[in-house]
Motif scaffolding. Structure first.
Motif, mmCIF file in Angstrom:
data_model
loop_
_atom_site.group_PDB
_atom_site.id
_atom_site.type_symbol
_atom_site.label_atom_id
_atom_site.label_comp_id
_atom_site.label_asym_id
_atom_site.label_seq_id
_atom_site.Cartn_x
_atom_site.Cartn_y
_atom_site.Cartn_z
ATOM 1 N N ILE A 37 -63.809 47.447 103.471
ATOM 2 C CA ILE A 37 -64.308 48.602 104.217
ATOM 3 C C ILE A 37 -64.366 48.285 105.702
ATOM 4 O O ILE A 37 -63.945 49.082 106.558
ATOM 5 C CB ILE A 37 -65.686 49.020 103.688
ATOM 6 N N ALA A 38 -64.882 47.091 106.035
ATOM 7 C CA ALA A 38 -64.967 46.710 107.446
ATOM 8 C C ALA A 38 -63.578 46.587 108.065
ATOM 9 O O ALA A 38 -63.327 47.080 109.171
ATOM 10 C CB ALA A 38 -65.722 45.390 107.578
ATOM 11 N N LEU A 74 -53.429 59.870 104.457
ATOM 12 C CA LEU A 74 -54.802 60.378 104.509
ATOM 13 C C LEU A 74 -55.369 60.600 103.114
ATOM 14 O O LEU A 74 -56.478 60.171 102.798
ATOM 15 C CB LEU A 74 -54.845 61.694 105.296
ATOM 16 N N ALA A 75 -54.600 61.285 102.281
ATOM 17 C CA ALA A 75 -55.094 61.644 100.946
ATOM 18 C C ALA A 75 -55.336 60.416 100.076
ATOM 19 O O ALA A 75 -56.222 60.417 99.214
ATOM 20 C CB ALA A 75 -54.098 62.584 100.263
ATOM 21 N N GLN A 76 -54.566 59.348 100.299
ATOM 22 C CA GLN A 76 -54.663 58.159 99.452
ATOM 23 C C GLN A 76 -55.574 57.074 100.003
ATOM 24 O O GLN A 76 -55.611 55.968 99.456
ATOM 25 C CB GLN A 76 -53.264 57.567 99.224
ATOM 26 N N ILE A 77 -56.310 57.368 101.033
ATOM 27 C CA ILE A 77 -57.146 56.334 101.646
ATOM 28 C C ILE A 77 -58.060 55.672 100.623
ATOM 29 O O ILE A 77 -58.180 54.443 100.568
ATOM 30 C CB ILE A 77 -57.963 56.917 102.815
ATOM 31 N N PHE A 78 -58.714 56.466 99.780
ATOM 32 C CA PHE A 78 -59.657 55.878 98.823
ATOM 33 C C PHE A 78 -58.927 55.058 97.768
ATOM 34 O O PHE A 78 -59.283 53.906 97.502
ATOM 35 C CB PHE A 78 -60.487 56.977 98.151
ATOM 36 N N VAL A 79 -57.897 55.628 97.163
ATOM 37 C CA VAL A 79 -57.245 54.958 96.032
ATOM 38 C C VAL A 79 -56.413 53.756 96.471
ATOM 39 O O VAL A 79 -56.231 52.806 95.699
ATOM 40 C CB VAL A 79 -56.388 55.960 95.235
ATOM 41 N N ALA A 103 -67.953 57.714 93.741
ATOM 42 C CA ALA A 103 -67.579 57.724 95.153
ATOM 43 C C ALA A 103 -66.253 58.454 95.382
ATOM 44 O O ALA A 103 -66.076 59.129 96.400
ATOM 45 C CB ALA A 103 -67.480 56.291 95.677
ATOM 46 N N ALA A 104 -65.320 58.322 94.431
ATOM 47 C CA ALA A 104 -63.989 58.918 94.611
ATOM 48 C C ALA A 104 -64.033 60.442 94.605
ATOM 49 O O ALA A 104 -63.331 61.090 95.393
ATOM 50 C CB ALA A 104 -63.051 58.422 93.513
#
Length: 498
Positions: A27-28, A258-263, A302-303
């Motif tokens: 994350i950092a 952008l859309a895949q940032i989390f996954v 979170a997702a």
């Protein structure tokens, strides 16, 4: 196999620490990288990102063979000694030298295929990245085997900072598309040196592979799944690269980023820790199945708000983060973000089935995806990049259902248990997204930043408020996990009595 209370408590502490350091550092590091990335996106053009996406297809394909599957085989092998470690290092060096040579040789053919001569020069320079992989994978294998992700976290943050500086310097210095080549080279080079150094295991590579082919056998099965995953995940760029211009390819791939940032940025470090943890408890199916469900609950809580919140706020988010020249990415971001919860759940199956010695199931999931996704993208390409984006939303739910059907029995989890794990955040996130979309329509005339400042807190209040009222344990579970409350562990994690 029955584990003592002390060993279970120690294992839980190790996992909690690993998640904290690996995910926290990710994350950092990503926060640093994102600040740089969004600044660079505002400077460079969609065409620059389209050209980089073309080279990214080749890099992604060959990276499936870069040896991380061999490193995972070493992590899973409880009896591996120094000789095996030296053989692993040797295999990594040979493998990546071959990959670099292949990319250099293939560069002119790729450039001719896409009718973009500059691509050949970019690929030749990018081939240098393969020489960092042996040190990266070696360091990862040594530290992951110990569930030590603290030292990795320090390296990740420093390398991310240096990569971000290189990206900004290149963009401001007028390097154009070469900025996108320079930054990853700086990032991977510094990370490779750092990982090799902090591993503190300085051994000479061995090129005598006798007795070490068990690493290749296991790694080969995992690599087969990775290659099929490449087809599944990169077919859209391959098809769009031929069917559209570099400009539209750049718009599409930036929307996908952008859309895949989390996954792609949050889930992989969690899966790294999960694979190591599952491998440690592979002989205790009951604990493993509960640990998998815990992982699903923690990730999906979170997702869901992240992905559906992005879909609902796509217009002000794109205008604020990327700028007006990227406004055509808004509908793409919206469609792609709605598909990402399915992709997130899909990728959680692989580390669990691989850790229990069933990597063939991950290969089967990837094989089906390698058929379903390209067909969907081909059909969608008739409608341009917007049709390709819509294909994600149609195909991924079907693919996830298939993966769950063949993976859950091996993990020891029922479909009912999986539904129970994901249902509360799904309902809360859908309700939240509906509210955010309606509220954004009311303030559509305001500047993008003002709109985000209004709908962001409102969406958070809706989502967390619903969970607090109807599924409070889903909010308390991650807090309890991070605090490591031994007296009240998250549901599904082993208790001392077990």
């Amino acid at each position: 196999m029955t584990r003592s209370a002390e060993s279970i408590a120690r294992f839980r502490n190790d996992v909690r620490s690993a998640v904290f350091w690996r995910s926290g550092s990710q994350i950092a590091a990503q926060a640093i990288a994102w600040l740089s990335t969004f600044a660079v996106i505002r400077i460079l053009s969609p065409t620059d990102y389209g050209l980089y996406a073309i080279t990214g297809v080749v890099m992604s394909l060959l990276s499936q063979l870069n040896g991380y599957a061999l490193a995972n085989a070493y992590v899973r092998d409880r009896d591996a000694g120094e000789r095996t470690l030296r053989q692993l290092f040797g295999m990594l060096i040979v493998l990546n030298a071959v990959l670099a040579a292949i990319q250099v040789a293939a560069a002119p053919w790729v450039a001719q295929f896409y009718h973009e001569p500059l691509v050949a020069d970019m690929l030749r320079v990018q081939a240098l990245i393969y020489f960092t992989n042996p040190f990266l994978a070696f360091g990862y294998a040594v530290l992951a085997r110990k569930l030590d992700f603290r030292l990795q976290s320090h390296v990740n943050i420093v390398s991310a900072l240096l990569g971000a500086v290189a990206a900004l310097a290149g963009a401001l210095g007028g390097l154009g598309v070469w900025t996108l080549v320079l930054a990853p080279m700086v990032l991977f080079s510094t990370r490779a040196f750092g990982m090799w150094f902090v591993a503190r295991t300085f051994v000479r590579p061995s090129f005598d592979f006798a007795g070490g082919w068990h690493l290749a056998n296991y790694g080969g099965m995992v690599t087969a799944a990775s290659l099929l995953w490449f087809v599944q995940s990169q077919a859209d760029v391959i098809i769009a690269g031929r069917a559209t211009s570099p400009y539209w390819l750049g718009v599409y791939t930036t929307a996908l980023f952008l859309a895949q940032i989390f996954v792609t940025k949050v889930v992989p470090p969690i899966n790294e820790v999960a694979f190591t943890a599952y491998a440690r408890i592979q002989d205790d199916p009951g604990i493993l199945s509960r640990a998998f469900l815990t992982s699903v609950r923690l990730v999906m809580v979170a997702a869901m708000p992240f992905c559906l919140g992005m879909a609902a706020s796509a217009q002000p988010l794109v205008l604020f983060a990327l700028g007006e020249k990227w406004s055509q990415a808004v509908p793409l971001v919206r469609m792609l973000a709605m598909a990402m919860p399915f992709m997130t759940l899909f990728v959680l199956f692989a580390p669990a089935v691989s850790a229990v010695g069933r990597p063939g199931l991950a290969t089967a999931n990837a094989a089906v995806g390698a058929i379903v996704m390209p067909v969907a993208f081909l059909v969608g390409s008739g409608f341009g990049v917007f049709g390709i984006a819509a294909a994600w939303l149609v195909a991924y739910p079907l693919l996830t259902l298939f993966a769950a059907g063949i993976s859950l029995p091996a993990i020891g989890v029922t479909k009912r248990e999986l539904v129970r794990a994901v249902l509360p955040p799904v309902v809360a996130a859908v309700t939240m997204a509906t509210g955010v979309w309606a509220l954004d329509g009311m303030v559509a005339e305001r500047p993008a930043l003002v709109r985000l400042a209004i709908i962001g807190p409102a969406g958070g209040a809706i989502y967390f408020g619903l969970l607090w009222m109807f599924a409070r344990e889903r909010l308390l579970e991650p807090i309890g996990f991070l605090r490591n409350r031994g007296s009240n562990p998250p549901e599904g994690m082993p208790t001392p009595a077990e």
